[in-house]
Enzyme design. Structure first.
Site, mmCIF file in Angstrom:
data_model
loop_
_atom_site.group_PDB
_atom_site.id
_atom_site.type_symbol
_atom_site.label_atom_id
_atom_site.label_comp_id
_atom_site.label_asym_id
_atom_site.label_seq_id
_atom_site.Cartn_x
_atom_site.Cartn_y
_atom_site.Cartn_z
ATOM 1 N N ASP A 173 -52.294 57.384 82.360
ATOM 2 C CA ASP A 173 -50.892 57.710 82.150
ATOM 3 C C ASP A 173 -50.486 56.675 80.913
ATOM 4 O OD1 ASP A 173 -48.215 58.879 83.143
ATOM 5 O OD2 ASP A 173 -47.727 56.773 83.367
ATOM 6 N N GLU A 228 -71.229 51.191 83.222
ATOM 7 C CA GLU A 228 -72.092 50.441 84.346
ATOM 8 C C GLU A 228 -72.425 51.339 85.403
ATOM 9 O OE1 GLU A 228 -70.228 47.109 85.302
ATOM 10 O OE2 GLU A 228 -70.094 46.214 83.322
#
Length: 560
Positions: free
Chosen positions: A226, A275
């Site tokens: 956002d 990751e």
């Protein structure tokens, strides 16, 4: 021969599920769920996570690849959950963390991915950091995690600068200090209940990387960010030097929006995301002056996608649409990111109503317009959007052809912008009315206890129940279009279109053995018959190697 939308069924044995595909996000169709308005499981009039979970099979059958959930975090709900008090908790109105876990697991079991909203520009004023910052008074280290400043004037009675809130009024609010005296001011680009974080402070970055890991460990497949353009402010928070600042948005880089420093934040976030296995993604809500600046957010070491607001704001006009399509594809090509296409969301008037009104009125419209015209154009616009290379976003209920509810009584409105002068129009409630599932019932199948915003009496005839299995319905058009798109992996792939010669007001392009023609005019046009009609948003007539395409209609052909 006359044809309404028809499509050959997909061969289930050859269509890979989204979970099986690499780079799924490059051509994914992502469905936005506004949780409070989707489905209510406990009859309190408010949608919730268990309600969403119960309707996941519907979304699978619709043919979307992923579901984006608007905020469901613990929040005082001053701005419908975009004021977050605790980023690691579910607000009780939506359920709890076990409900979130069950939703994610069920979605994955159905081949759907889950993207959650993240709100990093600001928190709630009830966030523990902010409450302590106010309670501890001037000099509190926690005040450095927000933008606290002394005021101007002899007694500090004036805001620190001239910035204006997106919701109207000053972007600053003065606090009352612990001793009861008027004190420092804090920055809030939106409502006063939404203080902006200071992203220059390392603790803010540390906290959000930890929040990312929390939800990634829960199994989410990505984040919609956002106000992705708003985190970093210009050094010194300089005056803008003008009033009516909202009129400048989208035209220039502002000292509080689209600052270059924001990109270092996202480079750090990308390292965290990479990751994790499973091709998790970031999607930016980045309102920028140009699509070229939007492309900065999706460079290879930053975010994966960014909403194409230039496309969303384009009128139903062939020349304008071709311009924004070309510019979008050209801007994304150098950074290797897919284009995105979107027609509606929770902040703008639904496109079935926008297109029902005269062009040039913007994305927040207060009049119903010509309902039949708007629906016809909306259906055609959807087929055009789904024929373009890249990823597409669908806002809940648009597959039912829902219009905006433009006649909500003042006393039921809840958009915070409605209660502040000189800001946004404050009419976002019209696109947030709970969607109808059945022809009858206290809330047309939304839940057993009514709905938090009143639904029109016509809602039943637009419901899933009323449209399911009905040839020619908007719901079946969406299902057919998404089925064709999934059966033809090349449809969303690539980064270009081959434009074909077409009459004025008509868009025509080829992509391999696929041809799309969109007639944006108010009159029928005759085009060549490019092969077998796969799908049409209205009734077309074929004769003598030519096809009559009605006004405001899009047609898909295959030449194979």
């Amino acid at each position: 021969m006359s044809q309404q939308h028809t499509a050959a069924p997909a061969d289930d044995s050859t269509v890979a599920t989204v979970a099986d595909r690499r780079d799924w996000w490059r051509d994914a169709v992502i469905y936005q769920v506004y949780p409070r308005s989707f489905a209510d499981s406990n009859g309190d009039g408010m949608g919730d996570l268990e309600g969403v979970r119960s309707r996941l099979p519907y979304l699978r059958d619709l043919g979307v690849d992923a579901v984006w959930l608007s905020p469901f975090y613990a929040s005082p709900q001053a701005d419908a959950g975009y004021d977050v008090a605790d980023y690691r908790a579910v607000d009780p109105m939506f359920g709890n963390l076990l409900d979130a876990d069950a939703l994610i697991r069920d979605a994955h079991g159905l081949g759907l991915r889950i993207i959650v909203d993240l709100v990093p520009n600001h928190s709630s004023d009830q966030h523990e950091w902010f409450k302590r910052a106010v309670a501890e008074g001037p000099g509190s280290p926690l005040r450095e995690r927000y933008h606290f400043r002394p005021g101007k004037g002899k007694q500090g009675e004036l805001p620190p600068n001239d910035w204006e809130s997106i919701f109207g009024g000053p972007a600053w609010t003065r606090v009352t200090e612990p001793d009861g005296t008027p004190g420092e001011w804090y920055l809030h680009l939106f409502a006063p209940e939404q203080p902006d974080f200071n992203w220059e402070h390392p603790a803010v970055g540390d906290e959000f990387r930890s929040i990312l890991r929390f939800w990634l460990d829960m199994g989410v497949d990505g984040f919609r960010i956002d106000v992705a353009h708003g985190l970093v402010k210009a050094d010194g928070l300089p005056d803008l030097g003008s009033h009516d600042q909202l009129k400048l948005l989208g035209n220039d880089v502002m000292p509080f929006f689209d600052q270059d420093g924001v990109h270092e934040v996202y480079r750090q976030w990308r390292k965290v995301l990479d990751e994790y296995a499973g091709e998790r993604i970031f999607v930016a809500e980045a309102w920028t002056p140009t699509v070229e600046r939007t492309a900065n957010y999706v460079r290879p070491d930053e975010l994966h996608q960014a909403f194409n607001f230039q496309y969303l704001g384009t009128d139903w006009d062939a020349e304008q649409l071709r311009t924004v399509i070309d510019r979008t594809l050209e801007a994304m090509r150098p950074v290797g990111a897919p284009a995105t296409w979107v027609l509606s969301n929770h902040d703008v008037t639904r496109h079935a109503t926008r297109f029902a009104n005269p062009p040039g009125l913007g994305t927040q419209i207060r009049t119903a317009g010509d309902r039949a015209l708007g629906l016809r154009r909306a259906r055609a616009a959807t087929l055009l959007m789904l024929a373009l290379p890249g990823s597409a976003y669908v806002y809940q209920g648009e597959e039912l052809g829902l219009p905006d509810v433009v006649d909500l009584p003042d006393e039921v409105r809840q958009d915070p912008a409605y209660f502040r002068g000189a800001g946004q129009d404050g009419f976002r409630d019209g696109c947030r009315v709970p969607i109808p599932w059945t022809r009858t019932g206290s809330s047309y199948g939304f839940g057993s206890g009514g709905s938090w915003l009143p639904q029109p009496t016509t809602w039943g005839e637009l419901s899933v129940e009323a449209q399911q299995g009905v040839p020619g319905s908007t719901l079946e058009l969406y299902r057919s279009a998404l089925g064709v798109r999934r059966a033809r992996p090349d449809l969303g792939a690539g980064d270009s279109v081959q434009w074909l010669r077409a009459p004025e007001g008509v868009l025509a392009f080829r992509r391999g053995d696929f041809v799309c023609v969109a007639n944006t005019t108010g009159e029928s046009v005759t085009t060549p018959s490019y092969g077998r009609v796969l799908l049409a948003s209205g009734e077309v007539t074929e004769a003598d190697d030519e096809t009559k395409v009605p006004a405001d209609t899009t047609v898909w052909w295959t030449t194979a």
